[in-house]
Design a protein around this motif. Structure first.
Motif, PDB file in Angstrom:
ATOM      1  N   PRO A   1     -19.857  16.912 -29.171  1.00  0.00           N
ATOM      2  CA  PRO A   1     -18.891  16.530 -28.139  1.00  0.00           C
ATOM      3  C   PRO A   1     -17.675  17.436 -28.111  1.00  0.00           C
ATOM      4  O   PRO A   1     -17.042  17.615 -27.068  1.00  0.00           O
ATOM      5  CB  PRO A   1     -18.526  15.091 -28.529  1.00  0.00           C
ATOM      6  CG  PRO A   1     -18.913  14.939 -29.949  1.00  0.00           C
ATOM      7  CD  PRO A   1     -20.078  15.849 -30.161  1.00  0.00           C
ATOM      8  N   GLU A   2     -17.326  18.014 -29.252  1.00  0.00           N
ATOM      9  CA  GLU A   2     -16.160  18.893 -29.301  1.00  0.00           C
ATOM     10  C   GLU A   2     -16.311  20.090 -28.376  1.00  0.00           C
ATOM     11  O   GLU A   2     -15.323  20.563 -27.802  1.00  0.00           O
ATOM     12  CB  GLU A   2     -15.917  19.374 -30.746  1.00  0.00           C
ATOM     13  CG  GLU A   2     -15.427  18.297 -31.694  1.00  0.00           C
ATOM     14  CD  GLU A   2     -16.535  17.351 -32.151  1.00  0.00           C
ATOM     15  OE1 GLU A   2     -16.205  16.244 -32.638  1.00  0.00           O
ATOM     16  OE2 GLU A   2     -17.720  17.715 -32.006  1.00  0.00           O
TER      17      GLU A   2
ATOM     18  N   ILE B   1     -17.760  20.099 -25.486  1.00  0.00           N
ATOM     19  CA  ILE B   1     -17.450  19.620 -24.135  1.00  0.00           C
ATOM     20  C   ILE B   1     -15.937  19.499 -23.959  1.00  0.00           C
ATOM     21  O   ILE B   1     -15.376  19.931 -22.942  1.00  0.00           O
ATOM     22  CB  ILE B   1     -18.120  18.258 -23.881  1.00  0.00           C
ATOM     23  CG1 ILE B   1     -19.643  18.357 -24.068  1.00  0.00           C
ATOM     24  CG2 ILE B   1     -17.765  17.750 -22.488  1.00  0.00           C
ATOM     25  CD1 ILE B   1     -20.324  19.324 -23.148  1.00  0.00           C
ATOM     26  N   VAL B   2     -15.270  18.921 -24.944  1.00  0.00           N
ATOM     27  CA  VAL B   2     -13.826  18.719 -24.852  1.00  0.00           C
ATOM     28  C   VAL B   2     -13.113  20.064 -24.738  1.00  0.00           C
ATOM     29  O   VAL B   2     -12.219  20.243 -23.897  1.00  0.00           O
ATOM     30  CB  VAL B   2     -13.313  17.931 -26.072  1.00  0.00           C
ATOM     31  CG1 VAL B   2     -11.790  17.879 -26.068  1.00  0.00           C
ATOM     32  CG2 VAL B   2     -13.901  16.532 -26.082  1.00  0.00           C
ATOM     33  N   ARG B   3     -13.488  21.022 -25.567  1.00  0.00           N
ATOM     34  CA  ARG B   3     -12.830  22.337 -25.519  1.00  0.00           C
ATOM     35  C   ARG B   3     -13.043  23.013 -24.171  1.00  0.00           C
ATOM     36  O   ARG B   3     -12.123  23.630 -23.615  1.00  0.00           O
ATOM     37  CB  ARG B   3     -13.358  23.229 -26.649  1.00  0.00           C
ATOM     38  CG  ARG B   3     -12.852  22.852 -28.025  1.00  0.00           C
ATOM     39  CD  ARG B   3     -13.086  23.981 -29.014  1.00  0.00           C
ATOM     40  NE  ARG B   3     -14.502  24.288 -29.175  1.00  0.00           N
ATOM     41  CZ  ARG B   3     -15.283  23.730 -30.097  1.00  0.00           C
ATOM     42  NH1 ARG B   3     -14.774  22.823 -30.931  1.00  0.00           N
ATOM     43  NH2 ARG B   3     -16.554  24.061 -30.202  1.00  0.00           N
TER      44      ARG B   3
ATOM     45  N   ALA C   1     -13.693  21.530 -21.255  1.00  0.00           N
ATOM     46  CA  ALA C   1     -12.981  20.797 -20.212  1.00  0.00           C
ATOM     47  C   ALA C   1     -11.487  21.073 -20.251  1.00  0.00           C
ATOM     48  O   ALA C   1     -10.835  21.170 -19.197  1.00  0.00           O
ATOM     49  CB  ALA C   1     -13.242  19.298 -20.364  1.00  0.00           C
ATOM     50  N   GLU C   2     -10.934  21.218 -21.449  1.00  0.00           N
ATOM     51  CA  GLU C   2      -9.491  21.347 -21.579  1.00  0.00           C
ATOM     52  C   GLU C   2      -8.997  22.780 -21.533  1.00  0.00           C
ATOM     53  O   GLU C   2      -7.792  23.030 -21.670  1.00  0.00           O
ATOM     54  CB  GLU C   2      -9.037  20.674 -22.874  1.00  0.00           C
ATOM     55  CG  GLU C   2      -9.269  19.161 -22.843  1.00  0.00           C
ATOM     56  CD  GLU C   2      -8.802  18.452 -24.097  1.00  0.00           C
ATOM     57  OE1 GLU C   2      -8.479  19.157 -25.088  1.00  0.00           O
ATOM     58  OE2 GLU C   2      -8.768  17.208 -24.086  1.00  0.00           O
TER      59      GLU C   2
ATOM     60  N   SER D   1     -20.560  11.036 -23.619  1.00  0.00           N
ATOM     61  CA  SER D   1     -19.307  10.306 -23.418  1.00  0.00           C
ATOM     62  C   SER D   1     -18.093  11.091 -23.895  1.00  0.00           C
ATOM     63  O   SER D   1     -17.020  10.523 -24.084  1.00  0.00           O
ATOM     64  CB  SER D   1     -19.379   8.960 -24.154  1.00  0.00           C
ATOM     65  OG  SER D   1     -19.682   9.142 -25.524  1.00  0.00           O
ATOM     66  N   ALA D   2     -18.223  12.408 -24.036  1.00  0.00           N
ATOM     67  CA  ALA D   2     -17.171  13.207 -24.663  1.00  0.00           C
ATOM     68  C   ALA D   2     -15.930  13.373 -23.808  1.00  0.00           C
ATOM     69  O   ALA D   2     -14.812  13.423 -24.336  1.00  0.00           O
ATOM     70  CB  ALA D   2     -17.716  14.592 -25.034  1.00  0.00           C
ATOM     71  N   HIS D   3     -16.089  13.468 -22.468  1.00  0.00           N
ATOM     72  CA  HIS D   3     -14.937  13.797 -21.614  1.00  0.00           C
ATOM     73  C   HIS D   3     -15.251  13.379 -20.175  1.00  0.00           C
ATOM     74  O   HIS D   3     -16.400  13.493 -19.731  1.00  0.00           O
ATOM     75  CB  HIS D   3     -14.650  15.296 -21.670  1.00  0.00           C
ATOM     76  CG  HIS D   3     -13.308  15.676 -21.137  1.00  0.00           C
ATOM     77  ND1 HIS D   3     -13.073  15.837 -19.777  1.00  0.00           N
ATOM     78  CD2 HIS D   3     -12.133  15.945 -21.750  1.00  0.00           C
ATOM     79  CE1 HIS D   3     -11.801  16.176 -19.604  1.00  0.00           C
ATOM     80  NE2 HIS D   3     -11.209  16.251 -20.775  1.00  0.00           N
ATOM     81  N   PRO D   4     -14.243  12.938 -19.415  1.00  0.00           N
ATOM     82  CA  PRO D   4     -14.492  12.547 -18.024  1.00  0.00           C
ATOM     83  C   PRO D   4     -15.010  13.679 -17.148  1.00  0.00           C
ATOM     84  O   PRO D   4     -15.643  13.415 -16.114  1.00  0.00           O
ATOM     85  CB  PRO D   4     -13.113  12.078 -17.538  1.00  0.00           C
ATOM     86  CG  PRO D   4     -12.384  11.688 -18.774  1.00  0.00           C
ATOM     87  CD  PRO D   4     -12.872  12.599 -19.846  1.00  0.00           C
ATOM     88  N   ALA D   5     -14.754  14.924 -17.531  1.00  0.00           N
ATOM     89  CA  ALA D   5     -15.242  16.051 -16.728  1.00  0.00           C
ATOM     90  C   ALA D   5     -16.748  16.223 -16.835  1.00  0.00           C
ATOM     91  O   ALA D   5     -17.358  16.900 -15.994  1.00  0.00           O
ATOM     92  CB  ALA D   5     -14.552  17.350 -17.145  1.00  0.00           C
TER      93      ALA D   5
END
Length: 275
Positions: free
Chosen positions: A98-99, A101-103, A105-106, A135-139
């Motif tokens: 998931p990290e 995806i977060v990186r 997206a941000e 479920s990692a990020h809304p994007a």
């Protein structure tokens, strides 16, 4: 209710003439590939050509599959295409956590709209982390399997050996509130009977739609995933009954319906009306 896409057509980013044909082939989404379909010495050209194309809006939604996020090419791919007006989504290959995806997206600045992200799960580790990734990020708007790499990672020889992983992805997507996952590509563009049979099996597992690597595969996929006349008739009967009487009830043929059955009927009619 908006009908979801059923067909995603891949086209290699270093062949602009093929991309141009893909944009008019009838796919719901065109995926420009900067990864597996492009040789190492063509990566820079593919990136530049794709960025130029996406400098203007396109006639159909266009996604770009970038290179693996843990490699040196992905940052350059993202920088080149992520804020282009013709881009509708980014497909992220070989996601394992998931990290990642977060990186991704941000990385966008507040002034730039973050593109929709779609994760491709292509290893045993990715399948184990399926729900966390989903479920990692809304994007993140969807997940799907990359079955060629997964097959190699698992040492699976028979197609049925992937069914557990397929079901795992379908469940993870829905548990995370994402749309139903599409099937991975069918690699033999001449085997249309095999494609149809594979789509029928995928539909029983809960997939919706499929990626394609040739325009001739598109009508086969669409036909397999569109509801039959009988399914449409049953859905219309259910919706009509629900409009006339609230709550759970039994139809004249003895079929019991409740809110979940009615919701499924609405989805069926939405798909049937997409044409």
């Amino acid at each position: 209710m908006t009908a979801p896409p059923l067909t995603w057509l891949y086209a290699p980013g270093d062949r602009p003439h093929v991309v141009a044909k893909a944009l008019t082939a009838g796919a719901d989404v065109v995926v420009i590939d900067l990864e597996d379909a492009v040789a190492p010495d063509r990566k820079e050209y593919a990136r530049a050509a794709t960025a130029e194309l996406l400098s203007a809006p396109q006639p159909v939604p266009v996604h770009v599959r970038v290179n693996p996020l843990d490699g040196p090419l992905a940052p350059r791919d993202l920088e080149a295409v992520a804020d282009r007006p013709g881009l509708s989504g980014l497909r992220l290959p070989k996601v394992t956590s998931p990290e990642q995806i977060v990186r991704t997206a941000e990385r966008s600045t507040p002034a730039v709209r973050a593109p929709a992200l779609y994760a491709l799960l292509e290893s045993a580790l990715a399948v184990e982390h399926a729900h966390a990734i989903a479920s990692a990020h809304p994007a993140l708007r969807g997940i799907a399997l990359g079955e060629a790499d997964l097959r190699a990672d698992l040492g699976v020889r028979e197609d049925a050996g992937l069914d557990w992983c397929r079901s795992r992805i379908v469940v993870a997507a829905r548990a995370a509130g994402l749309p139903p996952s599409p099937q991975s590509v069918h690699p033999d563009i001449r085997d249309l009977e095999g494609l149809a049979a594979s789509c029928a099996h995928g539909r029983t597992l809960g997939f919706l739609g499929r990626a394609a690597i040739h325009p001739r595969q598109l009508p086969i996929i669409e036909r397999a995933y569109l509801p039959t006349e009988r399914e449409v008739e049953e859905a219309e009967t259910i919706v009509k009954a629900a409009m006339n009487q609230q709550g759970a009830q039994a139809l004249p043929d003895g079929k019991f319906i409740d809110a979940a059955v009615v919701a499924a009927a609405h989805r069926t009619l939405s798909l049937a009306r997409r044409n």
